[in-house]
Design a protein around this motif. Structure first.
Motif, short mmCIF file in Angstrom:
data_model
loop_
_atom_site.label_atom_id
_atom_site.label_comp_id
_atom_site.label_asym_id
_atom_site.label_seq_id
_atom_site.Cartn_x
_atom_site.Cartn_y
_atom_site.Cartn_z
N LEU A 108 61.01 66.35 49.93
CA LEU A 108 59.82 67.19 49.81
C LEU A 108 59.72 68.11 51.01
O LEU A 108 60.10 67.74 52.12
N LEU A 109 59.17 69.28 50.78
CA LEU A 109 58.90 70.23 51.85
C LEU A 109 57.41 70.55 51.79
O LEU A 109 56.93 71.10 50.80
N ILE A 133 59.53 68.37 56.50
CA ILE A 133 60.41 67.68 55.56
C ILE A 133 59.99 66.22 55.46
O ILE A 133 59.73 65.57 56.47
N VAL A 134 59.90 65.72 54.23
CA VAL A 134 59.66 64.30 53.98
C VAL A 134 60.82 63.82 53.12
O VAL A 134 60.99 64.24 51.98
N ASP A 135 61.63 62.96 53.68
CA ASP A 135 62.85 62.47 53.02
C ASP A 135 62.87 60.95 53.11
O ASP A 135 62.89 60.39 54.19
N ILE A 136 62.87 60.30 51.96
CA ILE A 136 62.85 58.84 51.94
C ILE A 136 64.20 58.21 51.62
O ILE A 136 64.30 57.00 51.50
N THR A 137 65.23 59.04 51.51
CA THR A 137 66.55 58.50 51.13
C THR A 137 67.69 59.08 51.95
O THR A 137 68.84 59.04 51.52
N LYS A 147 68.73 58.34 58.86
CA LYS A 147 67.28 58.19 58.87
C LYS A 147 66.82 57.62 57.52
O LYS A 147 66.90 58.29 56.50
N GLU A 148 66.35 56.39 57.53
CA GLU A 148 65.86 55.78 56.28
C GLU A 148 64.68 56.59 55.74
O GLU A 148 64.61 56.87 54.55
N VAL A 149 63.77 56.95 56.61
CA VAL A 149 62.66 57.84 56.27
C VAL A 149 62.59 58.89 57.36
O VAL A 149 62.51 58.56 58.54
N TYR A 150 62.65 60.15 56.96
CA TYR A 150 62.58 61.25 57.93
C TYR A 150 61.37 62.10 57.60
O TYR A 150 61.21 62.56 56.46
N VAL A 151 60.51 62.30 58.59
CA VAL A 151 59.39 63.22 58.47
C VAL A 151 59.44 64.09 59.71
O VAL A 151 59.35 63.58 60.83
N GLY A 152 59.63 65.38 59.52
CA GLY A 152 59.72 66.26 60.68
C GLY A 152 60.11 67.67 60.31
O GLY A 152 60.19 68.02 59.14
#
Length: 86
Positions: free
Chosen positions: A12-13, A19-23, A38-43
């Motif tokens: 998701l952006l 960025i929100v990335d859960i995979t 990164k298991e979960v990346y928010v940044g």
């Protein structure tokens, strides 16, 4: 395209910058993807995401290397968007 040899990735952006990335950790053993773990990346943007060619028209960013997956993901997106758009 062989759907069994294809790679997909979506994130998701938010507000066109967060960025929100859960995979992301699915790439942790792949050199060409910087061994992104990164298991979960928010940044903010990260060089990892520049590796993917994405459609800029939606706030969902995705990468896939197969026409089969392109069609399948578009159908899924259309189903999901019905529930989240006003």
């Amino acid at each position: 395209d062989n759907p069994f040899e294809s790679q997909t990735h979506a994130w998701l952006l938010i507000d066109r910058e967060v960025i929100v990335d859960i995979t992301g950790d699915q790439f942790k053993f792949k050199d060409r993807f910087y061994k992104f773990d990164k298991e979960v990346y928010v940044g903010q943007n990260h060089p990892f995401y520049a590796l993917f060619e994405v459609a800029p028209t939606r706030d969902v960013r995705e990468y896939h290397s197969s026409q089969f997956l392109t069609h399948r993901l578009e159908l899924l997106y259309q189903k999901i968007i019905k529930y989240v758009e006003p």
